[in-house]
Design an enzyme around this catalytic site. Structure first.
Site, PDB file in Angstrom:
ATOM      1  N   ASP A 122      49.777 -44.509  32.884  1.00  0.00           N
ATOM      2  CA  ASP A 122      49.986 -45.007  34.241  1.00  0.00           C
ATOM      3  C   ASP A 122      51.327 -45.716  34.256  1.00  0.00           C
ATOM      4  OD1 ASP A 122      47.543 -44.103  35.212  1.00  0.00           O
ATOM      5  OD2 ASP A 122      46.495 -45.929  34.632  1.00  0.00           O
TER       6      ASP A 122
ATOM      7  N   ASP B 279      38.958 -38.943  42.598  1.00  0.00           N
ATOM      8  CA  ASP B 279      38.410 -40.263  42.256  1.00  0.00           C
ATOM      9  C   ASP B 279      37.034 -40.367  42.897  1.00  0.00           C
ATOM     10  OD1 ASP B 279      40.817 -40.840  41.028  1.00  0.00           O
ATOM     11  OD2 ASP B 279      41.660 -41.809  42.801  1.00  0.00           O
TER      12      ASP B 279
END
Length: 267
Positions: A13, A137
């Site tokens: 990330d 997600d």
């Protein structure tokens, strides 16, 4: 028939050019991120450890962040010999082209695919389905007046797990593949960063519902978790961050463990 090896994929990330790590989609503005290091140095480390692929998520996804991300991808592609996937803030075919030209092999889209499902088809037609990854997600919704407790469902969330789209995760995965996605990355919001194990139920449901590879993400804490999601969850690959970044395990250790469980991996 050749046995297809299961893949082990570290995930980086990237926030403002640095690799960070949060828990359950912790966000930068709330100080919920730890700085882990330089993305290219980490990518090189995982390349040497035998990672099958590398995923970079641009969690800044601003105009300034985009140029920083292009630089990261160019440097990583120049030095690493594994496929690179890039996601975060990619809203158009032009954005996809920018990242592919920088050296990415695949493009991952999430919120932008929900907002504009045609983007999946456009990307697949221009670059091929093998380049287009749809990241989902998913959050389990049961009780709370949403679904009866006896019938848990998983809903798709966008905007870094903050916005309930109302979409059913399995149905959205099927639609994404019908539009041309060549791979699904399934992130469990409930399990993300907890190191308590992957969500095996929704991973298996989606794996059994689509005809493309499913990458399981969210919850890796022990070697057993990796094996469980590949065997019980029927995933084609495992994606993890914390356990690699903080040195709990190397990619090689994960692969050795999987091989001992008779799970086919590239050693």
């Amino acid at each position: 028939m050749a046995v297809i090896a299961k893949r082990v994929i570290p995930c980086l990330d990237v926030h403002a050019g640095k690799v960070t790590r949060g828990v359950q989609f912790g966000v930068a503005e709330q100080g919920g991120l730890r700085n882990v290091g330089d993305p290219v140095e980490l990518a090189l480390r995982y390349n040497e450890q035998g990672a099958d692929e590398m995923v970079f998520f641009d969690i800044t996804a601003t105009a300034h962040g985009r140029s920083t991300m292009v630089d990261v991808i160019e440097r990583a592609a120049d030095q690493c010999f594994m496929p690179l996937t890039v996601g975060g803030g990619i809203k158009s075919v032009d954005d996809m082209f920018t990242m592919l030209r920088a050296g990415a092999d695949k493009i991952s889209i999430n919120s932008s695919a929900i907002a504009n499902p045609e983007l999946i088809r456009q990307g697949a037609e221009k670059f091929g389905s093998q380049c287009i990854v749809v990241s989902i997600d998913a959050k389990k919704m049961s009780g709370a007046g949403i679904l009866p407790v006896s019938s848990p469902g998983w809903r798709v969330f966008s905007h870094g797990g903050r916005k309930d789209t109302g979409l059913d995760a399995v149905e959205w995965a099927k639609k994404a593949v019908a539009l041309g996605a060549g791979e699904i990355v399934l992130n469990s919001i409930d399990a993300d960063g907890t190191k308590a194990g992957f969500d095996l139920v929704i991973t298996r449901r989606i794996s059994e519902s689509v005809g493309v590879p499913v990458v399981a993400s969210g919850g890796a804490g022990k070697l057993e978790h990796m094996a469980d999601v590949l065997l019980e969850g029927k995933a084609d690959a495992v994606l993890a961050a914390s356990i690699f970044h903080f040195g709990t395990y190397t990619v090689g250790e994960v692969k050795k463990f999987l091989a001992e469980k008779n799970i086919p991996v590239r050693l």
